[in-house]
Each structure stands twice: as structure tokens, then as C-alpha cells.
Design a protein around this motif. Structure first.
Motif, PDB file in Angstrom:
ATOM      1  N   GLU A  94       0.839  -1.433   0.059  1.00  0.00           N
ATOM      2  CA  GLU A  94      -0.082  -0.094  -0.067  1.00  0.00           C
ATOM      3  C   GLU A  94       0.642   1.186   0.127  1.00  0.00           C
ATOM      4  O   GLU A  94       0.609   2.292  -0.851  1.00  0.00           O
ATOM      5  CB  GLU A  94      -0.992  -0.062   1.066  1.00  0.00           C
ATOM      6  CG  GLU A  94      -2.011  -1.139   1.168  1.00  0.00           C
ATOM      7  CD  GLU A  94      -2.644  -1.297   2.404  1.00  0.00           C
ATOM      8  OE1 GLU A  94      -3.759  -1.574   2.417  1.00  0.00           O
ATOM      9  OE2 GLU A  94      -1.998  -1.043   3.577  1.00  0.00           O
ATOM     10  N   ALA A 139       2.775   1.500  -3.205  1.00  0.00           N
ATOM     11  CA  ALA A 139       1.815   2.017  -4.438  1.00  0.00           C
ATOM     12  C   ALA A 139       1.380   3.618  -4.326  1.00  0.00           C
ATOM     13  O   ALA A 139       1.032   4.242  -5.164  1.00  0.00           O
ATOM     14  CB  ALA A 139       0.298   1.008  -4.591  1.00  0.00           C
ATOM     15  N   ALA A 198       1.864   6.267  -7.257  1.00  0.00           N
ATOM     16  CA  ALA A 198       0.902   7.351  -7.701  1.00  0.00           C
ATOM     17  C   ALA A 198       1.527   8.615  -7.497  1.00  0.00           C
ATOM     18  O   ALA A 198       1.212   9.421  -8.459  1.00  0.00           O
ATOM     19  CB  ALA A 198      -0.239   7.074  -6.884  1.00  0.00           C
ATOM     20  N   ALA A 210      -4.188  -6.899  -5.041  1.00  0.00           N
ATOM     21  CA  ALA A 210      -5.571  -5.579  -4.877  1.00  0.00           C
ATOM     22  C   ALA A 210      -4.714  -4.384  -4.381  1.00  0.00           C
ATOM     23  O   ALA A 210      -5.078  -3.629  -4.966  1.00  0.00           O
ATOM     24  CB  ALA A 210      -6.438  -6.165  -4.091  1.00  0.00           C
ATOM     25  N   ALA A 211      -3.939  -4.588  -3.494  1.00  0.00           N
ATOM     26  CA  ALA A 211      -3.178  -3.252  -3.095  1.00  0.00           C
ATOM     27  C   ALA A 211      -2.359  -2.491  -3.965  1.00  0.00           C
ATOM     28  O   ALA A 211      -2.163  -1.370  -3.771  1.00  0.00           O
ATOM     29  CB  ALA A 211      -2.511  -3.443  -1.810  1.00  0.00           C
ATOM     30  N   GLY A 270      -2.635  -2.059  -7.249  1.00  0.00           N
ATOM     31  CA  GLY A 270      -3.162  -1.200  -8.156  1.00  0.00           C
ATOM     32  C   GLY A 270      -2.481  -1.617  -9.527  1.00  0.00           C
ATOM     33  O   GLY A 270      -2.425  -0.553 -10.353  1.00  0.00           O
ATOM     34  N   GLY A 271      -2.175  -2.833  -9.780  1.00  0.00           N
ATOM     35  CA  GLY A 271      -1.813  -3.177 -11.166  1.00  0.00           C
ATOM     36  C   GLY A 271      -0.423  -3.101 -11.041  1.00  0.00           C
ATOM     37  O   GLY A 271       0.168  -3.502 -12.424  1.00  0.00           O
ATOM     38  N   ARG A 272       0.338  -2.994  -9.929  1.00  0.00           N
ATOM     39  CA  ARG A 272       1.675  -2.965 -10.294  1.00  0.00           C
ATOM     40  C   ARG A 272       2.454  -4.143  -9.407  1.00  0.00           C
ATOM     41  O   ARG A 272       3.877  -4.008  -9.485  1.00  0.00           O
ATOM     42  CB  ARG A 272       2.218  -1.732  -9.466  1.00  0.00           C
ATOM     43  CG  ARG A 272       1.498  -0.151  -9.951  1.00  0.00           C
ATOM     44  CD  ARG A 272       2.108   0.716  -9.115  1.00  0.00           C
ATOM     45  NE  ARG A 272       1.483   2.115  -9.547  1.00  0.00           N
ATOM     46  CZ  ARG A 272       0.211   2.504  -8.818  1.00  0.00           C
ATOM     47  NH1 ARG A 272      -0.147   1.743  -7.831  1.00  0.00           N
ATOM     48  NH2 ARG A 272      -0.433   3.667  -9.474  1.00  0.00           N
TER      49      ARG A 272
END
Length: 335
Positions: free
Chosen positions: A76, A79, A83, A120-121, A123-125
Motif C-alpha cells: 500500500e 503503491a 501514484a 489488490a493493494a 493497483g496493477g503494479r
């Protein structure tokens, strides 16, 4: 040299060469703080770092909740940094474009819950898992290991049951081992041929505190084990981690840190052995920062790696410094 007797900071050579830093950390621990601003300053210091891959150090884990899900806090965190980077506010480098998190694979198939939460945490990474597996009879190297693992982890039945959960999710495994464990990594690769295994730091040749003669013996054992491991096509290799004391180079103890020419001369046999074993199609260059800062700064490290590889053609170097990491970690970044 500056007036204080310290080396003049180096300028990045070949600043037009695109790089993906395939292995770095962000850490906030007592006595060691290296977060977004510090890393951003390094990747912006002259080399053309286009993207990076964040590797777990069990930093920023959740303080509460189920034990198995606490490591998801690090994903988390990573990510969130990604972002921020993708906003464009902090420059063009996509920091944490790929994320590798921690999961205790020794939980067996129950680790599936942790893996799915990481995905899930992220974010596609989220791309894979690292569970440090360093094992050695001497306690000395573990002074430099933040989270020492149980011995012989890679061969434990429960670990392998957890490992089996990676492939179906398209996740890779980062193997952080000493050279004496390369055969164990080979056995793991044979048992799970469809799962990508990334050998971190070329499988440290553990020669810390040894004489030159003994270090040469270790180098020979390491090179032999590396070539045997490279026969497994599902194993990739990261070239770096040379700033740590395990190799026995001693730069981590030097009052005046070496320049890139000195590092290139020292690291060349290791780099060239790794490339010879795995080929330019399966190797990635890494900074391992901030850990390798024990021996040099970020600009000097990449200068040294560039100097060692200057004898290769441009296409081969592009694979080593950029294209292989983009492919192996499935990063959508332009060169």
C-alpha cells in the motif's frame, strides 16, 4: 579532491542511456531513513532513470490486523509513492512502477490470502514476492540482515507449498541467497519450471573477512554454481549488490569511498561472470539502494556498471539496463 580531502562528486557518464533501476528499497528504521525525497534526489542526479522496481524490506507493514496481512501495508505504501510519481509533479521517472512485496510462503497454501491482498493493494503494479532466504553457518553476515530468515527455508515442504501459489497468479519469486545456496535455487527452479525466479545480487559470493586466496576460492565456487543455475531458463539474474560487505571487497569500511574506475575494476569479474552465465537476455542492472550506499553514492554506482559494460554493443547494453527489466516485470515504460 575537494579542500576537505574527500573525492569530488562524479558526474553521470552516458547520461542519455535509459535505465530501469530493477532493485531498490525505501526504508524508515532507527538509524536508516531513505524515503521518496531521498531516492528522488538520487534518480534525478544525472542518470536517465526512467522507472524503478520497489523491493520489500518489510518496511511500513500494517500495525494492526491479521498477522498474515500485515506485509500488505508495505505494498500500500509503495503503491502510494508510485501514484505520486505518476502524477508527473516530481519528474519523469516512474518510481515503484513495479512492486515486489513480502509474504511468508512457509504458511503453505494459506499464503494465497496474502498474495491476493498484495495484488489488490498494488493497483496493477504488484509483480512478485521476496522472502529473504539467506542461510549460513556463521552469525557474522546476519549483522547486515534486517529480518533474518529460518535456516534452509527454500527446502522446507511448507515453503514449497506456498511457492506453488505464485505461478497461477503470474507472480515471480526473488531469491536472495548466498552462493552456497545456488544449488537449492536450482532445485526450486526445477520443481517449478513455470514460475519465474529472479536471483538477487547474483547470489552473493560470501567472502566477508577472508584472505585474497580464500576469496578466490569462493569466487570459483560461486562462478561454478552460477553457471549451473543459469541452465534453468526460468531463472533471471540481477547484477548488483556489490556494495554490501558479503563479497569481501571492503569498500563499506573505507574512509574515502572509491571512484567508479576503482569499482569497475573490482566488480568487473563478477559482472562479466554473471553476463557470461545468463546472457544479456536474462540479466538486469540494479542499484540496491540505499543498502549499497555503504560503499558508494548512486551516480558513482551506475557509472561503474556502465564502465564495466562498455565493451558490449548498444543493443546488449539496452537489454541489461532497460529492456530486460521492462519485460520481466511487465512495465509499460518507453525508452
Amino acid at each position: 579532491m575537494t579542500d576537505s580531502g574527500t573525492p569530488t562528486p562524479e558526474t553521470a557518464i552516458e547520461p542519455e542511456m535509459p535505465i530501469i533501476d530493477a532493485h531498490h528499497h525505501l526504508i524508515d528504521r532507527p538509524g536508516r531513513r531513505y524515503l521518496f525525497d531521498a531516492y528522488l534526489a538520487d534518480v534525478s542526479a544525472g542518470h536517465d532513470i526512467r522507472a524503478t522496481v520497489y523491493i520489500e524490506s518489510q518496511a511500513m507493514c500494517r500495525a494492526e490486523g491479521p498477522e498474515a496481512l500485515k506485509p500488505v501495508g508495505e505494498t500500500e505504501f509503495a503503491a502510494g509513492i508510485a501514484a505520486m510519481s505518476e502524477s508527473g509533479t516530481y519528474g519523469s521517472c516512474r518510481i515503484n512502477a513495479g512492486i515486489v512485496g513480502h509474504a511468508d510462503l512457509a504458511r503453505g497454501d494459506a499464503v494465497a490470502q496474502t498474495l491476493d491482498a498484495h495484488v489488490a493493494a498494488g493497483g496493477g503494479r504488484f509483480r512478485g514476492v521476496r522472502q529473504v532466504a539467506l542461510s549460513h553457518p556463521s552469525p557474522e553476515p546476519f549483522r547486515y540482515v534486517l529480518n533474518p530468515p529460518p535456516p534452509d527455508l527454500l527446502n522446507a515442504a511448507a515453503f514449497r507449498a506456498g511457492f506453488a501459489e505464485l505461478g497461477p497468479r503470474g507472480l515471480s519469486f526473488e531469491a536472495t541467497v548466498f552462493h552456497t545456496q545456488l544449488a537449492d535455487v536450482a532445485d526450486l527452479a526445477d520443481a517449478f519450471p513455470e514460475t519465474v525466479i529472479v536471483l538477487d545480487h547474483l547470489g552473493f559470493a560470501m567472502a566477508m573477512g577472508m584472505s585474497d586466496a580464500d576469496r578466490q576460492g569462493v569466487f570459483s565456487e560461486w562462478a561454478k554454481g552460477l553457471r549451473e543455475l543459469a541452465r534453468r531458463p526460468n531463472v533471471m539474474a540481477k547484477i548488483g549488490g556489490f556494495g554490501l560487505p558479503f563479497w569481501g571487497f571492503g569498500f563499506d569500511q573505507a574512509e574515502v569511498k572509491p571512484d567508479s574506475d576503482t569499482l569497475a575494476r573490482t566488480w568487473r569479474p563478477c559482472v562479466e561472470t554473471g553476463i557470461e552465465a545468463f546472457g544479456t537476455g536474462r540479466c538486469m542492472m540494479e542499484s540496491n539502494f540505499p543498502v549499497d550506499a555503504m560503499s558508494c553514492d548512486y551516480v558513482t554506482l551506475w557509472n561503474a556498471l556502465k564502465k564495466v559494460t562498455q565493451g558490449l554493443d548498444a543493443a546488449e547494453r539496452h537489454k541489461l539496463f532497460f529492456a530486460n527489466a521492462a519485460r520481466i516485470y511487465d512495465l509499460d515504460v518507453s525508452s
